[in-house]
Structure formats: C-alpha cells, structure tokens
Write a protein that holds these residues in place. Structure first.
Motif, PDB file in Angstrom:
ATOM      1  N   ALA A 196       0.820  -1.220   0.000  1.00 44.83           N
ATOM      2  CA  ALA A 196       0.000   0.000   0.000  1.00 44.83           C
ATOM      3  C   ALA A 196       0.850   1.265   0.000  1.00 44.83           C
ATOM      4  CB  ALA A 196      -0.937  -0.005   1.211  1.00 44.83           C
TER       5      ALA A 196
ATOM      6  N   LEU B 168      -4.612  -1.110   4.817  1.00 47.97           N
ATOM      7  CA  LEU B 168      -4.968  -0.953   3.398  1.00 47.97           C
ATOM      8  C   LEU B 168      -4.414  -2.106   2.573  1.00 47.97           C
ATOM      9  CD1 LEU B 168      -4.322   2.906   2.966  1.00 47.97           C
ATOM     10  CD2 LEU B 168      -6.547   1.749   3.126  1.00 47.97           C
TER      11      LEU B 168
ATOM     12  N   SER C 204      -7.928  -3.593   1.077  1.00 42.95           N
ATOM     13  CA  SER C 204      -8.337  -2.522   0.176  1.00 42.95           C
ATOM     14  C   SER C 204      -8.143  -2.937  -1.289  1.00 42.95           C
ATOM     15  CB  SER C 204      -7.499  -1.291   0.536  1.00 42.95           C
ATOM     16  OG  SER C 204      -7.865  -0.207  -0.249  1.00 42.95           O
TER      17      SER C 204
ATOM     18  N   THR D 280     -12.636  -1.674   3.870  1.00 44.98           N
ATOM     19  CA  THR D 280     -11.588  -0.700   4.191  1.00 44.98           C
ATOM     20  C   THR D 280     -12.061   0.300   5.241  1.00 44.98           C
ATOM     21  OG1 THR D 280     -10.660  -0.927   1.981  1.00 44.98           O
ATOM     22  CG2 THR D 280     -10.081   1.072   3.210  1.00 44.98           C
TER      23      THR D 280
ATOM     24  N   LEU E  66     -10.582   0.593   9.037  1.00 41.55           N
ATOM     25  CA  LEU E  66      -9.950   1.831   9.514  1.00 41.55           C
ATOM     26  C   LEU E  66     -10.663   2.387  10.747  1.00 41.55           C
ATOM     27  CD1 LEU E  66      -9.188   3.622   6.105  1.00 41.55           C
ATOM     28  CD2 LEU E  66      -7.507   2.567   7.658  1.00 41.55           C
TER      29      LEU E  66
ATOM     30  N   ILE F 228      -6.417   3.194  -2.701  1.00 48.10           N
ATOM     31  CA  ILE F 228      -5.159   3.713  -2.134  1.00 48.10           C
ATOM     32  C   ILE F 228      -4.560   4.782  -3.047  1.00 48.10           C
ATOM     33  CG2 ILE F 228      -2.849   3.085  -1.331  1.00 48.10           C
ATOM     34  CD1 ILE F 228      -3.985   0.133  -1.191  1.00 48.10           C
TER      35      ILE F 228
ATOM     36  N   ILE G   6      -9.958   7.262   3.835  1.00 47.39           N
ATOM     37  CA  ILE G   6      -8.546   6.864   3.800  1.00 47.39           C
ATOM     38  C   ILE G   6      -7.649   8.097   3.950  1.00 47.39           C
ATOM     39  CG2 ILE G   6      -6.707   5.868   2.379  1.00 47.39           C
ATOM     40  CD1 ILE G   6      -8.850   4.038   1.107  1.00 47.39           C
TER      41      ILE G   6
END
Lengths: 352, 352
Positions: free
Chosen positions: B131, B213, B217, B168, B172, B222, B251
C-alpha cells in the motif's frame, strides 16, 4: 434573431461559437431611495437588488434577502434571462466587480474584485463621487486584466441606473432629452424628470467632464468608461445594455474630447434587447452615432410571447428591460445555437 | 438538477461552463472472483469488465470481449451514461490510469498511464498490496500531473469495489456498517458480509493505516487517496462516485491522522448519482462528515423514467449505480446545458 443597430454583422458573427468571460459591474446609488422613482417589489430592499441579481446569476439562489420562499419576486426578470442562458450555454467564467455595493454578494469561488468604493449619493443631492479616482482605478484594472476567453461581456446591475445615465448624458451636453426617457422606457415620469432637473442644476459652466460625472453619474458608468479606455481595444468587449451602456460610450467620447484623444474601437460593441417600437432602436442608434468613434451594436429578438406564465406575460407587455446583461446574454445564447423557445422554457423552469 | 449533499452550491456552480479532464482509474481485485458476490452477465468475464468499460467510454465499442454482437450486455449501464454525456458534451481529454488490470484496454491515441501494478488478491484471503508503494506512486504522479483543463473528474471502474471499500472503511475504524451496505445498494448479501468479516479478521491491533490498506483494500482506493494528497489542493478535482469515493476520503482522513497532517480541501469535491431513497444520501452525507476536513458534495437528479427501453426500465427499479463516473458525468452534462431527456435519448441510441 440578432439584428444590427449600428455597424455591420461581421463583428458579432465572428464571435459565433467563441468563449466569453462575463463581468458583472455592480453598484448602488442612493438615487434608488428617491420615493416612487422606480417600481420594485419592496422599496426598502432596493439597496439589495444588485446584490441578489448577482447571487441568482451565479448560483441560481438568493442569499442576501431572508425570504427564502419568495425570493424570486425580488430578482429582476433580466437576471432570470441571463441565468437561463448561463444554464443552457454557460459562460466560461463569471467575475464580479464590486463598485460600491452596500451589501456584498455572498459568493465563494467566484472571483469578486473589490475596488474600495462606496455607494454614491442621490444625484438630486449631488452624487459626490471622486470620478477621477474611479476612472483611474478602472484604467489600472483594465490594463492588468487578463481574459482567458475570446472576449468579455460586461453587464451591470445598478438600480435607478437609467436615471443617472440620462442625467449624465444631458449634463455632458448631448441632446438626448427625447431619446432616453420617453422612448426607452415607460418609467419616465415626473419624479424621474424632476430628479434629473435638480441634478442638472448642480452643474456649473466651468465643470470639466470629471466634475460633471462626480455630481450626476454613478460608479458603474464612470468605471466602465475607464475600463474601455484602459483595454485600449486589446480585448474584444461587448457592453451589455441599452441606454446605460450607450451613456458609457458618450462618457468615453467626452473624455476623449477633453483629452484630445482618440480610440481604436474595432473591438468595442454594444448588445441589447428588442424594442418593440422601432422608433426606440432608431433612438439608440442616434445616441451611439453621437460618438466620434464607430461602434458595432446589435439587439436580440426576444419576447415572452411563447410563454403563458402570468409573470412573463405581464413582462411582455412592456419591452424586455435590459439589466444584468439580458440582451447580450440572449445574443450570446443565439450565437451558440440556443433558440427563443429553449430560453423561454428555461426561464419558466426557473420560476417554478 | 444538481443537488447539494454537503457544503454549498458555490463550488459546483463555479465550474459551470468550464472544461474537464477525465481520468479513469482502473484496477482488478480478485475479490470479484468470489462466487456470487456480484451479479454480472458472465462471471468468467468479470476480470474484463473494467477494461471494456474504458474501451466503450473512449471509443463507443468494445474490443477485449470477443462477442461482437452482444458486447453491450457486458458494458455497465453507468459506462453507457458516461459515454452518452461524452458524445453530447465531450470531455476535453480522457486519460486512463492502469492500476493493475489483468488485461489492458486496446486503445491508441488515448494516454494510458502504467504504474506497474498487479491486480490485488481476494480480500478474504489478504489483498496483499504494497500500500505504501501504491500511495507513493500516486503522490509522485499527482505532483507532476499537469491539467490542461479547468478541473479533473476522477472516475473509477473496479469490479467488487464496493466490497473492498466497505471492508476498508470498517477496518480503519469508521462506524459505517449500516451506512454502506444496507443503504447504498441492494447487493448486500451474506456473501458480501462474510467476505468482509473474513477480511477484517486479518487486521491486527498494531497494524498502521498502510498495513490495513494492504490487507483489505484495492489499488484504486489507495492510489486515489494518494493522488488527492499529492495534488495538495492545487488542481480542482471531482471524485466521481458514491461509497467508493467516500471511502477514499476516509482513507485520506486516516492517513492525515496517522501523519498528524492537515489538508486544504476547498478544491476537493465528490459527485454521485441520485438515490431514490433519501436515507441513502443522508448516509453518504454522514460518511463524508466523518472526515476532519470539509468536502463539497453533490448528486445529479437522474433516472430512466423517461425511457421505455426494457433494459433501462429494469435498471431504473434500483437506484442509478455509480461506477465509471456516471454521477459526475451527469453533473458535468447538466453544468454544460444538457437535460435528462437528451441524455436518456442518447443512452437509448447507444443501446440500439
């Protein structure tokens, strides 16, 4: 659909399909406080009309009048036309010139130029404008101005602006008594005439152009004249309006005379709305022809005869008033393929 | 026609009439191979959907699926909408970001940026993305990127992308369980939830943002977050999409928190399609509002109610899905004078 008043078709046809930056010159003159001089929905809100016209043009909504549900009744129909054209065939860029507003429009992102000017006073009481300063600010601004598009359309919104324009043209010595008032609008009334008479009584023999302008004019008229001279024919410009913009041309003419100057005016143009009475266009023609330089000018054929909307029907009984660049916006729309029908429909949609 | 979700109208109204570069971010995640996770015409072609969406958008034809007569059934309806807008009021420039496609689109002339990325793995098995490397590639790209137009519209096509986005956001630490799945799509099903649960089980307490991530993800999410941070508010950008682009914002928010950083976000915007159920837009609003920075966001009113075409009628029963920048393209169309009727007719023409 686009008709020539002075000059020939070539200028306007050349700009078919090209991109325009729209500059909206806004200012307040306390002349709008003279009782019954102008008809508006609510006279205590007169000082806000220019402000909300610009908000509506940019955003399709009004922020400076707290009457959320009925705000459309304060927006001038001309501004509806300009907004309609902007949503159908957008201007690339709208920028605001604040030439002495009481209340600044509540806009972000849109560039607003501030010139540190105050609203001018009632002309029957002496407008009290430092005309040379306003003029010089305009010259400087024009010289630095960079246009990212092919040409500029410069519109205005100044309530009571036809009164200051007529007073200015007369004060500068142009024989326009019959050409402005009785012919260009049905507003002409005793109050308008007495206001102008009082304003003219303040003019002295020895006043030069700038001291005359300082007494009877408004910031928009002076600034626009300076802007034209500052551009010096380098960026093509369409003055959007009828008598007020014609007055600007007369101011340019008087300043040139006083300074013994000349201008190249091949990139200078005026566009306005239809006047049902042919006589009115011939009057506009004769005002423009009072200038020692040549100007191409045009009007857009447009009325609301295709509409059944009561507000628009009413509007249609009179000529289509030309503030907030309605006439030049119609020309811009026609130059880019719009029809009267499309514009009428969009104005109706804005009203619903 | 354009409605505000968060912020105010000014940003989007400012871009009326202005020119856009369209960037299409494409990537594959093998998450799309999870049986029955997503409904497509032919699941063995899932890995080609992003590729053919981009071909159709650019060319109006499909090259990477050898089913010449029926290829339209593989193109997502969102891509039809974007193509329709592009033929009616073209983007000035379309460029492709290849963020790990299995099959590159067969295009010449159109600029395709290659970032030497591979498709990511199934998130229930660990996406296995570097990532930080993807992020840094995006930062570098954004810093060098020159936009010849007034703004960027960044769209995406990533099959199974809403699953990776939801995983994702949850990984997070954002409380979006109800806001993504049940409200934003009718895709929510046991397989989607079990995939996400498995993906989340791979997250450890000590994982920082980039290791999270890397596990759950996809490359597009990203990269787009890095692209936004790399632009640093210098070029205005519209993120084209609903939940996936909202996840990108989360993100960005998490990366900033981890780095103790801030961004200026006045030139950052999100545009999506209509959600018939008001609740859905309020959910999108609440996701965006989880960010510590402000974002203007809008949705375009649009559905296929004006159409009698059987495919479109079917589509209309659900909300208008927003991949391949359908929502932002509708906004772009409306900003430039198109109507729902014109766009509907053009989509129908594309289908015949």
């Amino acid at each position: 659909m686009i008709n020539t008043i002075t000059g020939n078709k070539d200028f306007i046809e050349f700009y078919r399909g090209k991109k325009a930056t729209f500059l909206l010159a806004l200012s307040n003159t306390k002349t709008n406080e003279i009782p019954n001089l102008i008809q508006t929905t609510s006279s205590e809100l007169n000082h806000l009309i220019s402000t909300i016209n610009s908000e509506f043009l940019c955003l399709g909504e009004v922020r400076s009048i707290q009457d959320d549900k009925n705000y459309l009744k304060y927006v001038q129909t001309s501004a509806l036309i300009t907004r309609a054209v902007h949503t159908l065939n957008p201007y690339s860029n709208i920028e605001i010139l604040n030439l002495g507003l009481q209340v600044k429009p509540k806009l972000s992102y849109f560039k607003t130029y501030d010139f540190d000017m105050k609203e001018s006073r009632r002309i029957d009481d002496g407008a009290n404008i430092n005309a040379l300063e306003v003029f010089q600010k305009a010259i400087t601004f024009a010289q630095k101005f960079e246009c990212k598009d092919d040409y500029i359309i410069l519109g205005e919104s100044v309530l009571a602006g036809t009164t200051t324009a007529k007073a200015t043209a007369l004060a500068l010595g142009y024989d326009v008594q019959d050409k402005f008032s009785s012919s260009f609008s049905n507003e002409s009334n005793d109050i308008k005439q007495s206001t102008i008479t009082k304003a003219l009584s303040r003019i002295n023999k020895n006043d030069d152009v700038f001291s005359i302008l300082g007494k009877v004019s408004d910031n928009m008229l002076i600034f626009t004249a300076g802007f034209i001279l500052g551009l010096n024919n380098k960026i093509p410009i369409i003055l959007a309006g009828g008598t007020q913009m014609a007055c600007v041309l007369l101011i340019v003419n008087s300043i040139l005379k006083q300074m013994d100057g000349r201008i190249e005016s091949s990139n200078l143009c005026l566009c306005t709305t239809t006047h049902k009475n042919d006589n009115k266009n011939s009057n506009l023609k004769s005002i423009i022809n009072m200038c020692d330089f040549k100007v191409n000018s045009y009007y857009a054929n447009f009325d609301f005869s295709l509409s059944n909307h009561p507000t628009l029907k009413l509007y249609n009984q009179d000529e289509v008033k030309d503030t907030t660049a309605a006439g030049a916006s119609l020309v811009y729309g026609y130059l880019n393929g719009l029809t009267q029908e499309q514009i009428t429909l969009r104005v109706e949609e804005l009203l619903t």
